[in-house]
Design an enzyme around this catalytic site. Structure first.
Site, mmCIF file in Angstrom:
data_model
loop_
_atom_site.group_PDB
_atom_site.id
_atom_site.type_symbol
_atom_site.label_atom_id
_atom_site.label_comp_id
_atom_site.label_asym_id
_atom_site.label_seq_id
_atom_site.Cartn_x
_atom_site.Cartn_y
_atom_site.Cartn_z
ATOM 1 N N PRO A 155 52.882 11.276 51.088
ATOM 2 C CA PRO A 155 52.460 11.874 52.135
ATOM 3 C C PRO A 155 51.408 13.053 51.637
ATOM 4 O O PRO A 155 50.884 13.750 52.600
ATOM 5 C CB PRO A 155 53.544 12.066 53.088
ATOM 6 N N TYR A 210 56.268 21.627 52.277
ATOM 7 C CA TYR A 210 56.532 20.571 51.252
ATOM 8 C C TYR A 210 56.869 21.085 49.950
ATOM 9 O O TYR A 210 56.390 21.964 49.272
ATOM 10 C CB TYR A 210 55.807 19.522 50.911
ATOM 11 N N ARG A 270 50.585 24.310 61.360
ATOM 12 C CA ARG A 270 50.825 23.274 62.452
ATOM 13 C C ARG A 270 50.504 23.839 63.904
ATOM 14 O O ARG A 270 50.335 25.334 63.834
ATOM 15 C CB ARG A 270 52.258 22.806 62.401
ATOM 16 N N ASP A 322 51.706 14.451 60.109
ATOM 17 C CA ASP A 322 51.037 15.393 60.937
ATOM 18 C C ASP A 322 49.571 15.650 60.645
ATOM 19 O O ASP A 322 48.990 16.348 61.723
ATOM 20 C CB ASP A 322 51.828 16.697 60.912
HETATM 21 P P1 FAD Z 1 55.922 3.719 61.562
HETATM 22 O O1 FAD Z 1 55.586 5.217 61.905
HETATM 23 O O2 FAD Z 1 56.912 3.834 60.466
HETATM 24 O O3 FAD Z 1 56.197 3.209 62.862
HETATM 25 C C1 FAD Z 1 56.887 1.876 62.845
HETATM 26 C C2 FAD Z 1 57.404 1.784 64.352
HETATM 27 O O4 FAD Z 1 58.029 0.320 64.358
HETATM 28 C C3 FAD Z 1 58.596 2.586 64.566
HETATM 29 O O5 FAD Z 1 58.357 3.158 66.103
HETATM 30 C C4 FAD Z 1 59.763 1.693 64.609
HETATM 31 O O6 FAD Z 1 60.818 2.165 65.486
HETATM 32 C C5 FAD Z 1 59.175 0.550 64.911
HETATM 33 N N1 FAD Z 1 59.941 -0.683 64.695
HETATM 34 C C6 FAD Z 1 60.643 -1.037 63.419
HETATM 35 N N2 FAD Z 1 61.176 -1.963 63.145
HETATM 36 C C7 FAD Z 1 61.200 -2.501 64.195
HETATM 37 C C8 FAD Z 1 61.778 -3.767 64.603
HETATM 38 N N3 FAD Z 1 62.328 -4.639 63.948
HETATM 39 N N4 FAD Z 1 61.436 -4.252 65.968
HETATM 40 C C9 FAD Z 1 60.544 -3.341 66.954
HETATM 41 N N5 FAD Z 1 60.072 -2.181 66.268
HETATM 42 C C10 FAD Z 1 60.361 -1.690 65.046
HETATM 43 N N6 FAD Z 1 50.725 10.244 57.494
HETATM 44 C C11 FAD Z 1 49.491 11.013 57.513
HETATM 45 O O7 FAD Z 1 48.411 10.201 57.888
HETATM 46 N N7 FAD Z 1 49.182 12.373 57.718
HETATM 47 C C12 FAD Z 1 50.523 13.086 57.218
HETATM 48 O O8 FAD Z 1 50.217 14.418 57.264
HETATM 49 C C13 FAD Z 1 51.453 12.423 56.924
HETATM 50 N N8 FAD Z 1 52.816 13.183 56.720
HETATM 51 C C14 FAD Z 1 54.073 12.626 56.341
HETATM 52 C C15 FAD Z 1 54.767 13.286 56.149
HETATM 53 C C16 FAD Z 1 56.291 12.806 55.562
HETATM 54 C C17 FAD Z 1 57.338 13.743 55.446
HETATM 55 C C18 FAD Z 1 56.184 11.299 55.997
HETATM 56 C C19 FAD Z 1 57.490 10.745 55.607
HETATM 57 C C20 FAD Z 1 55.275 10.595 56.263
HETATM 58 C C21 FAD Z 1 53.920 11.210 56.181
HETATM 59 N N9 FAD Z 1 52.775 10.465 56.631
HETATM 60 C C22 FAD Z 1 51.725 11.195 56.856
HETATM 61 C C23 FAD Z 1 53.024 8.993 56.413
HETATM 62 C C24 FAD Z 1 53.116 8.336 58.164
HETATM 63 O O9 FAD Z 1 54.160 9.132 58.641
HETATM 64 C C25 FAD Z 1 53.111 6.996 58.032
HETATM 65 O O10 FAD Z 1 52.336 6.496 57.267
HETATM 66 C C26 FAD Z 1 52.967 6.493 59.379
HETATM 67 O O11 FAD Z 1 54.083 7.032 60.473
HETATM 68 C C27 FAD Z 1 52.892 4.798 59.402
HETATM 69 O O12 FAD Z 1 52.744 4.583 60.809
HETATM 70 P P2 FAD Z 1 53.120 2.802 61.286
HETATM 71 O O13 FAD Z 1 52.996 3.100 62.564
HETATM 72 O O14 FAD Z 1 52.525 2.084 60.341
HETATM 73 O O15 FAD Z 1 54.689 3.181 60.824
#
Ligand code: FAD
Length: 628
Positions: A350, A273, A265, A50
């Site tokens: 996070p 947290y 938020r 977020d």
């Molecule tokens: P993801 O968000 O994991 O997206 C991956 C996508 O790939 C998903 O939509 C999934 O469905 C898709 N996918 C997976 N496997 C496949 C497949 N085989 N085929 C097709 N699609 C697939 N980060 C911040 O910057 N600020 C914050 O405040 C923050 N707070 C957080 C709080 C919590 C509790 C958590 C757990 C994480 C937090 N993060 C925060 C970290 C953040 O959520 C992640 O770093 C971010 O979501 C990563 O983005 P991404 O697109 O790399 O991966």
């Protein structure tokens, strides 16, 4: 048997989280043929990341997305620190601004679903849509075409077979069960080939943006290096009822009952947290013991909050329990044909709100480089700089996270100075956390020679903002608004005071060099493309409003009217007038090259446009041959 459909695309992106969605949007905007798939039936609608850092808001602004984002997001301007007081309750030790000296002096918070929605809406304007649910079931790289020496952007060397997963569960909104990081629970949703139509996609490039459990990463055999910690945290989102007045500030609360963090938020919600001390991580790296729910997380928060009250009368919007893991992929690319971005190549806690920001920054870094190579404006070696720059950043992030997550997760004991060390780390890493302090090392695209010409700039960091005045109408502009993420290099010519004949003569000379057939403008602009296809030239004189003259700028430096500025105080608001001073540019002048991602690529003396030609010759194709 129906044969699988066969199609070609420039870039296939697997995963439509923040990283993949950002890349699809940026590539679509750059005119690249791109497809993006996701395994989920529908996109998430609550929870996850977020926090958006000030630098990411600047990047949103450079793509024209900041206005809508800021309309929906909550803003966090001030942070407060609390410790256990002598009376048993918590007491505030410090109240301070989140960030100073930034264009956006705050952190903004919006559920990850809001960010993904923003990006999805924006990509549809360029005809890009997320195809879901769809998964890759095989990936192969043709050996010949993938070899660097035969790297041809005409080839489609990556073959991916896609299909609709047969039994994909709909995405859950709100509740999220216990989860851990990275590969521990990895199980990409796979459909069976019997009940789903398959499609063969031949791509020039494939990008795995498929999160911590990345299927693409496994398919190409890239390892994650690092470890899981024993720190377990619970997170819960809700609209609070409380007598604690600082709930709309970012709060770090370190008490003898445990540690807790508050993030204000959108829509009056907060995120809490809590460090879950009595939860064990088993040998398998999974949580041992009874399952925990949002009420358990709230209960721990209530203990930290004493004597203040905290409850969730409207229930919980989303919650999760997670184990902090800190890992970086051993490589971010295979032969510059398959890339991984976002959580697929780095996972960490996070706590400092970094993951989503880092993931979108990976995409921002890779997008313009892919566009240049696909357009055949640059050789494929330009793509080496993605891993060079972003892997170093990811390692710095993990190093920082090891310190920060430990300080956050250790319950303070009397006299242990944990709180003081936490404050010190927050200040030391402040610019890095906010994104302004991210610095790329010297490389072909980051030339640190001649840096004394603009001693206030850090080559390899994003160019700092500043107010300048357009000469034609004396309208003030934020320099960043003149540097959109449109894949062009921005050439900022700072000629000093052009009302002085000496500086005017120097400016005329540099304009003539740039306009020369062997100057960088003509050498690196593809034949037949408009003069401003690759380079956007902006002139900023150090002249007062009264002495400014738009006609003093030679016409070959593009438009008199919209590209000619002065560094002076604005007539009405009395702001600006400090760009030369803050960039450390003397009245002898300078030329600053700003990369398409907003980072300072190099600086040169005003009469040294040859140095600029040499810089571009290292990574752009030239249309004519000139001795380097
Ligand atoms: P993801 O968000 O994991 O997206 C991956 C996508 O790939 C998903 O939509 C999934 O469905 C898709 N996918 C997976 N496997 C496949 C497949 N085989 N085929 C097709 N699609 C697939 N980060 C911040 O910057 N600020 C914050 O405040 C923050 N707070 C957080 C709080 C919590 C509790 C958590 C757990 C994480 C937090 N993060 C925060 C970290 C953040 O959520 C992640 O770093 C971010 O979501 C990563 O983005 P991404 O697109 O790399 O991966």
């Amino acid at each position: 048997v129906t044969p699988a459909r066969d199609s070609h695309v420039d870039v296939l992106i697997v995963g439509a989280g923040p990283a993949g969605s950002f890349l699809a949007f940026a590539l679509g905007r750059a005119g690249v043929r791109v497809r993006i798939i996701d395994k989920k039936e529908v996109r998430i609608s609550a929870g996850h990341a977020d926090g958006i850092q000030p630098r990411t808001i600047e990047v949103f602004q450079s793509y024209g997305l900041a206005e809508r984002f800021l309309k929906d997001a909550a803003q966090v301007h001030v942070k407060a620190y609390y410790v256990s007081g002598p009376e048993g309750g918590i007491v505030r030790t410090i109240l301070e601004p989140i960030v100073q000296g930034s264009r956006y002096p705050f952190e903004a918070t919006l559920a990850q679903s809001g960010i993904e929605g923003l990006l999805r809406d924006a990509m549809t304007e360029d005809g890009v849509h997320v195809e879901q649910p769809k998964v890759p079931i095989s990936l192969s790289l043709s050996a010949d075409e993938a070899e660097p020496q035969t790297h041809s952007s005409e080839a489609y060397p990556v073959k991916v077979v896609l299909e609709r997963p047969s039994a994909s569960a709909p995405a859950k909104n709100g509740h999220n069960g216990p989860m851990s990081d990275a590969v521990k629970t990895a199980s990409p949703a796979m459909g069976s080939a019997n009940d789903t139509a398959q499609e063969v996609v031949r791509a020039r490039y494939v990008v795995g943006a498929d999160g911590a459990h990345s299927w693409v990463r496994s398919a190409v055999g890239i390892d994650m290096v690092g470890e899981s910690t024993n720190f377990v945290w619970g997170v819960v989102d809700f609209v609070p009822e409380s007598d604690f007045l600082d709930l709309r500030l970012s709060c770090a609360i370190h008490t003898k009952h445990g540690n807790c963090m508050i993030v204000p938020r959108e829509k009056d919600m907060i995120r809490v947290y809590v460090h879950l001390e009595d939860v064990n991580v088993g040998d398998s790296g999974r949580l041992d013991g009874p399952q925990l729910g949002p009420d358990d997380i709230l209960e721990v928060a209530q203990e930290c909050f004493y004597p203040y009250k905290l409850s969730a009368p409207q229930g919980f919007d989303w919650w999760t329990v997670y184990i902090v893991g800190q890992r970086v992929a051993s490589s971010f690319s295979v032969k510059n044909r398959v890339f991984i971005i976002g959580d697929a190549c780095h996972t960490h806690s996070p706590k400092a709100g970094q993951g989503m920001n880092a993931s979108m920054s990976d995409a921002h870094n890779l997008a313009w480089k892919l566009a240049y190579v696909i357009r055949q404006w640059a050789p494929s070696t330009l793509l080496d700089t993605y891993e060079f720059e972003r892997r170093k950043f990811a390692q710095d992030l993990i190093d920082f996270d090891k310190i920060f997550a430990t300080l956050y997760s250790v319950t303070p004991k009397p006299g242990d100075k944990n709180h003081e060390r936490f404050l010190e780390a927050s200040n030391t890493y402040g610019a890095f956390i906010r994104g302004h302090g991210v610095q790329y090392e010297a490389s072909t695209i980051t030339d640190i020679a001649r840096k004394s010409v603009a001693s206030g700039l850090v080559i390899g960091q994003r160019i700092p903002p500043g107010i300048i005045v357009q000469v034609a109408d004396f309208r003030p502009y934020e320099l960043h608004d003149l540097l959109p993420s449109d894949t062009r290099f921005k050439i900022l010519i700072l000629p000093g005071d052009t009302s002085k004949p000496k500086q005017k003569a120097k400016l005329d000379a540099v304009a003539a060099e740039i306009d020369h057939p062997e100057g960088f403008l003509k050498r690196f602009t593809p034949a037949g493309a408009p003069d401003d296809a690759v380079f956007d030239i902006i002139t900023i004189s150090h002249t007062s409003c009264a002495a400014a003259n738009t006609l003093a700028i030679p016409p070959c430096l593009q438009s008199h009217w919209s590209k000619t500025f002065i560094d002076t105080e604005t007539m009405c608001e009395r702001i600006g007038g400090s760009l030369y001073a803050s960039y450390g540019v003397s009245d002898a002048g300078a030329i600053i090259v700003c990369r398409p991602d907003g980072y300072v690529g190099m600086v040169a003396a005003l009469d040294d446009s040859a140095a600029i030609g040499k810089y571009f010759a290292h990574f752009l194709h030239s249309t004519c041959v000139v001795d380097a």
